[in-house]
Enzyme design. Structure first.
Site, mmCIF file in Angstrom:
data_model
loop_
_atom_site.group_PDB
_atom_site.id
_atom_site.type_symbol
_atom_site.label_atom_id
_atom_site.label_comp_id
_atom_site.label_asym_id
_atom_site.label_seq_id
_atom_site.Cartn_x
_atom_site.Cartn_y
_atom_site.Cartn_z
ATOM 1 N N HIS A 206 -41.370 -27.612 21.673
ATOM 2 C CA HIS A 206 -42.832 -27.589 21.565
ATOM 3 C C HIS A 206 -43.533 -28.557 22.500
ATOM 4 C CE1 HIS A 206 -42.163 -31.300 19.316
ATOM 5 N NE2 HIS A 206 -43.446 -31.563 19.452
HETATM 6 C C1 UD1 Z 1 -48.824 -33.193 19.051
HETATM 7 C C2 UD1 Z 1 -48.357 -34.513 19.633
HETATM 8 C C3 UD1 Z 1 -46.867 -34.465 19.882
HETATM 9 C C4 UD1 Z 1 -46.129 -34.096 18.615
HETATM 10 C C5 UD1 Z 1 -46.699 -32.819 18.021
HETATM 11 C C6 UD1 Z 1 -46.083 -32.610 16.671
HETATM 12 C C7 UD1 Z 1 -50.037 -35.681 20.987
HETATM 13 C C8 UD1 Z 1 -50.422 -36.068 22.359
HETATM 14 N N1 UD1 Z 1 -49.030 -34.801 20.905
HETATM 15 O O1 UD1 Z 1 -48.565 -32.179 20.002
HETATM 16 O O2 UD1 Z 1 -46.404 -35.752 20.294
HETATM 17 O O3 UD1 Z 1 -44.762 -33.930 18.900
HETATM 18 O O4 UD1 Z 1 -48.126 -32.954 17.844
HETATM 19 O O5 UD1 Z 1 -46.097 -31.279 16.269
HETATM 20 O O6 UD1 Z 1 -50.602 -36.136 20.014
HETATM 21 N N2 UD1 Z 1 -52.449 -25.739 17.379
HETATM 22 C C9 UD1 Z 1 -52.655 -24.804 16.395
HETATM 23 N N3 UD1 Z 1 -52.744 -25.242 15.093
HETATM 24 C C10 UD1 Z 1 -52.638 -26.539 14.761
HETATM 25 C C11 UD1 Z 1 -52.443 -27.474 15.783
HETATM 26 C C12 UD1 Z 1 -52.341 -27.070 17.091
HETATM 27 O O7 UD1 Z 1 -52.753 -23.617 16.656
HETATM 28 O O8 UD1 Z 1 -52.718 -26.858 13.565
HETATM 29 C C13 UD1 Z 1 -52.306 -25.279 18.789
HETATM 30 C C14 UD1 Z 1 -53.578 -25.332 19.591
HETATM 31 O O9 UD1 Z 1 -53.591 -24.245 20.423
HETATM 32 C C15 UD1 Z 1 -53.417 -26.613 20.404
HETATM 33 C C16 UD1 Z 1 -51.909 -26.721 20.596
HETATM 34 O O10 UD1 Z 1 -51.352 -26.146 19.425
HETATM 35 O O11 UD1 Z 1 -54.099 -26.558 21.618
HETATM 36 C C17 UD1 Z 1 -51.428 -28.136 20.756
HETATM 37 O O12 UD1 Z 1 -51.886 -28.982 19.697
HETATM 38 P P1 UD1 Z 1 -52.115 -30.563 19.953
HETATM 39 O O13 UD1 Z 1 -52.516 -31.212 18.700
HETATM 40 O O14 UD1 Z 1 -52.985 -30.766 21.131
HETATM 41 O O15 UD1 Z 1 -50.722 -31.094 20.408
HETATM 42 P P2 UD1 Z 1 -49.249 -30.762 19.889
HETATM 43 O O16 UD1 Z 1 -48.583 -29.922 20.915
HETATM 44 O O17 UD1 Z 1 -49.300 -30.272 18.496
HETATM 45 N N1 UDP Z 2 -40.756 -29.550 10.780
HETATM 46 C C1 UDP Z 2 -41.056 -28.689 9.714
HETATM 47 N N2 UDP Z 2 -41.130 -27.341 9.975
HETATM 48 C C2 UDP Z 2 -40.908 -26.811 11.206
HETATM 49 C C3 UDP Z 2 -40.598 -27.691 12.281
HETATM 50 C C4 UDP Z 2 -40.538 -29.056 12.035
HETATM 51 O O1 UDP Z 2 -41.243 -29.136 8.577
HETATM 52 O O2 UDP Z 2 -41.010 -25.588 11.357
HETATM 53 C C5 UDP Z 2 -40.730 -31.011 10.540
HETATM 54 C C6 UDP Z 2 -39.420 -31.694 10.840
HETATM 55 O O3 UDP Z 2 -38.602 -31.742 9.689
HETATM 56 C C7 UDP Z 2 -39.832 -33.093 11.286
HETATM 57 C C8 UDP Z 2 -41.211 -32.890 11.858
HETATM 58 O O4 UDP Z 2 -41.657 -31.601 11.425
HETATM 59 O O5 UDP Z 2 -39.940 -33.987 10.188
HETATM 60 C C9 UDP Z 2 -41.136 -32.951 13.353
HETATM 61 O O6 UDP Z 2 -42.332 -32.558 13.895
HETATM 62 P P1 UDP Z 2 -42.492 -32.162 15.421
HETATM 63 O O7 UDP Z 2 -41.181 -31.759 15.988
HETATM 64 O O8 UDP Z 2 -43.600 -31.204 15.478
HETATM 65 O O9 UDP Z 2 -43.020 -33.523 16.056
HETATM 66 P P2 UDP Z 2 -42.312 -34.766 16.767
HETATM 67 O O10 UDP Z 2 -41.399 -35.393 15.789
HETATM 68 O O11 UDP Z 2 -41.651 -34.259 17.998
HETATM 69 O O12 UDP Z 2 -43.480 -35.629 17.133
#
Ligand code: UD1
Ligand code: UDP
Length: 361
Positions: A206
């Site tokens: 992701h």
């Molecule tokens: C963010 C974090 C990343 C983390 C991840 C966990 C930052 C800079 N990045 O990345 O470190 O690993 O969260 O999952 O904070 N979107 C949805 N629904 C949601 C949220 C997001 O559809 O509830 C979509 C939107 O199109 C959005 C994209 O996902 O533009 C990215 O979301 P964003 O919060 O910008 O960053 P993550 O990739 O989730």
């Molecule tokens: N996770 C979850 N469902 C999913 C994918 C991840 O509950 O479909 C949980 C996972 O167990 C972990 C956390 O989400 O605790 C990790 O989140 P993510 O990989 O989005 O973020 P990161 O840790 O890379 O910031």
């Protein structure tokens, strides 16, 4: 402890990792309230975890949603600043390296409110990652640092931070230990997906550097395809919304069993992790969970800020090249699983013991 704490966060991993801290703070009747930034907002990225983990409702939800980094952080800062100015907490707590963390920390720092960083000192030494930029800034601004292991303490000390570093472990240990038994007892995901123990791989991809760059995303999917074909097993991929948005720009091999599914809740995910043959992931938190649950993991990145998982042997770096991913998978499958994770135990209790002492003086 009668000091007033504002907990500021807003994404899936923060909700999961903050949960044990929130439960412990509640048990001790700490005076705290929650500001949800709204960075994650889809039910399956947000609400399900509040329900899974039995969390109290946030007092404020800023509803910021998605955007460019500047838009997202800027809107969060404006919202957080208003709340902090009104509520006047004595301290704020943030977690690690998210846009929610940097926004909370910057807004608080400018109001002179001290910051408690609950996951301090991780470093990938790669400023191309937005998370590295965020953690450098948050750790610079913070006054109290909870470091998961001595390695993060060393990183902080190398940057000139000497005081108020507490090595306590990582809250993910509490999250896993509090939930894995219930997950294995109640989750029906194995049956729903027709899976059996160790007859599938689990993948998550992701990160912006992986999925927004279509060549990298394509290479990673090609790597998954090689593995699915080589082992004649499915690769289950619960897909993050950022990755789903990029799916139309890549091609999935028609002859490989890669099963893309919606993200799943915490109980289903812990069940999928526990039973997987091996995990392929670019997630940070999942590197820790795999280490804790004794499941080998191949990191689909060129580096990691969880270097201790490499040292203990539960994790290996593969980068983006499909052949290397396949080779590293083979290497990890045959590796003995006798590792012991370094992330501690009863971490929320340790944090709250320290806060009771340090903040009441
Ligand atoms: C963010 C974090 C990343 C983390 C991840 C966990 C930052 C800079 N990045 O990345 O470190 O690993 O969260 O999952 O904070 N979107 C949805 N629904 C949601 C949220 C997001 O559809 O509830 C979509 C939107 O199109 C959005 C994209 O996902 O533009 C990215 O979301 P964003 O919060 O910008 O960053 P993550 O990739 O989730
Ligand atoms: N996770 C979850 N469902 C999913 C994918 C991840 O509950 O479909 C949980 C996972 O167990 C972990 C956390 O989400 O605790 C990790 O989140 P993510 O990989 O989005 O973020 P990161 O840790 O890379 O910031």
């Amino acid at each position: 402890m009668n000091k007033k704490l504002a907990l500021i966060f807003g994404t899936r991993p923060e909700i999961i990792k903050m949960a044990p801290f929130i439960h412990e703070a509640k048990t001790r009747a700490f005076n705290f309230f929650i500001i949800h930034t709204g960075q994650h907002y889809s039910d399956i990225m947000d609400k399900v975890f509040w329900n899974n983990l039995n969390l109290p409702d946030p007092k404020y939800n800023l509803g910021v949603g998605s955007g460019t980094h500047a838009e997202q952080v800027g809107k969060m800062m404006i919202g957080v600043e208003k709340v902090l100015a009104e509520e006047k907490p004595d301290y704020i707590c943030v977690y690690a390296d998210l846009n929610s963390s940097i926004a909370g920390a910057l807004a608080a720092a400018k109001l002179g409110i001290p910051i408690i960083q609950l996951e301090a000192g991780l470093r990938s030494f790669d400023r191309g990652m937005p998370e590295e930029v965020n953690r450098l800034v948050v750790d610079r601004l913070a006054s109290y640092f909870f470091a998961p292991t001595p390695l993060q303490q060393t990183h902080l000390e190398n940057e000139g931070i000497r005081e108020n570093i507490f090595v306590v472990g990582n809250l993910i240990v509490d999250a896993v230990t509090e939930n894995v038994k219930k997950a294995l007892a109640t989750s029906s995901i194995m049956g729903r997906l027709g899976l059996e123990r160790e007859n599938y791989f689990l993948a998550t991809i992701h990160r912006a550097g992986a999925v927004d760059n279509h060549q990298n995303f394509q290479n990673l999917l090609n790597g998954l395809a090689l593995i699915a074909k080589r082992y004649k097993l499915p690769v289950m991929y619960p897909i993050h919304p950022r990755a789903r948005k990029n799916l139309e720009r890549v091609t999935l091999a028609a002859d490989a069993d890669i099963r893309i599914i919606d993200p799943v809740d915490y109980f289903d995910f812990l069940t999928l992790v526990s039973n997987a043959k091996l995990i392929l992931s670019d997630s940070g938190g999942i590197q820790e969970e795999a280490a804790i649950l004794g499941v080998p993991l191949v990191t689909l990145r060129k580096n990691t800020e969880r270097q201790e998982t490499l040292t203990m042997g539960s994790n290996v770096i593969a980068g983006f090249d499909p052949e290397t991913i396949s080779q590293k998978t083979e290497e990890m499958i045959s590796r003995e699983r006798n590792w012991r994770h370094p992330y501690g135990e009863h971490v929320a209790q340790k944090m709250c013991n320290i806060l009771e002492k340090v903040l009441s003086t």
